[in-house]
Enzyme design. Structure first.
Site, PDB file in Angstrom:
ATOM      1  N   GLY A  46     -98.732 -45.772 -84.324  1.00  0.00           N
ATOM      2  CA  GLY A  46     -98.913 -45.452 -85.746  1.00  0.00           C
ATOM      3  C   GLY A  46    -100.301 -45.804 -86.235  1.00  0.00           C
ATOM      4  O   GLY A  46    -100.926 -45.049 -86.989  1.00  0.00           O
ATOM      5  N   CYS A  47    -100.804 -46.940 -85.800  1.00  0.00           N
ATOM      6  CA  CYS A  47    -102.128 -47.392 -86.245  1.00  0.00           C
ATOM      7  C   CYS A  47    -103.215 -46.501 -85.671  1.00  0.00           C
ATOM      8  O   CYS A  47    -104.196 -46.187 -86.347  1.00  0.00           O
ATOM      9  CB  CYS A  47    -102.353 -48.854 -85.853  1.00  0.00           C
ATOM     10  SG  CYS A  47    -101.147 -49.957 -86.633  1.00  0.00           S
ATOM     11  N   THR A  48    -103.034 -46.064 -84.438  1.00  0.00           N
ATOM     12  CA  THR A  48    -103.995 -45.156 -83.805  1.00  0.00           C
ATOM     13  C   THR A  48    -103.991 -43.815 -84.527  1.00  0.00           C
ATOM     14  O   THR A  48    -105.061 -43.268 -84.833  1.00  0.00           O
ATOM     15  CB  THR A  48    -103.681 -44.995 -82.302  1.00  0.00           C
ATOM     16  OG1 THR A  48    -103.755 -46.281 -81.679  1.00  0.00           O
ATOM     17  CG2 THR A  48    -104.655 -44.042 -81.634  1.00  0.00           C
TER      18      THR A  48
END
Length: 153
Positions: A46-48
């Site tokens: 998700g962060c990527t």
């Protein structure tokens, strides 16, 4: 209980260190608009997706006059590896002491698969030239985050 900063609040005066090891404070950016996005952890799916969406739309964000910072509790080398791996044009803040995370009030209870734990709530703050928060996005769409931000400015 989290005490998250809200619209109208002034950004904290904390100093912070970027993925290259340089120290900054928001005072250094008076006169610039800032996007600060807090994310749970470097190199997670998700962060990527979120960070790459901002990278891919970076030109549109700077055309609107924004300086962009990503913040997580990862250390300098983890943030730098994340930045280099995906060629981010903006700086990532290594806040492993959670000074900025706590100052913005984005650390608190979370639930995953029925378990409760403490972590970073994915939140983005838009800050004006005087260091005042003009918008808070806490329902972040990781794959379409730049559009969310651009709709607010």
């Amino acid at each position: 209980m989290m005490n998250m900063l809200k619209i109208g609040d002034v950004v904290p005066k904390n100093k912070f260190v970027d993925n290259l090891g340089n120290t900054h404070s928001f005072e250094d950016y008076k006169g610039s608009k800032i996007i600060v996005f807090f994310y749970p952890r470097a190199n997670t799916p998700g962060c990527t997706a979120q960070a790459c969406n901002l990278r891919d739309n970076y030109q549109k964000l700077i055309e609107k006059g924004y300086t962009v910072f990503g913040v997580s509790a990862d250390n300098v080398s983890q943030q730098n590896r994340f930045s280099e791996k995906y060629s981010f044009q903006y700086l990532l803040i290594a806040d492993n002491e959670k000074d900025l995370i706590n100052a913005f009030g984005v650390w608190g209870p979370k639930k995953f698969q029925g378990k409760e734990y403490q972590g970073i709530h994915r939140t983005t703050f838009l800050i004006d030239e005087n260091g005042v928060i003009t918008n808070v996005i806490n329902k972040v769409k990781t794959k379409d985050h730049a559009a969310q931000i651009l709709n607010e400015v």
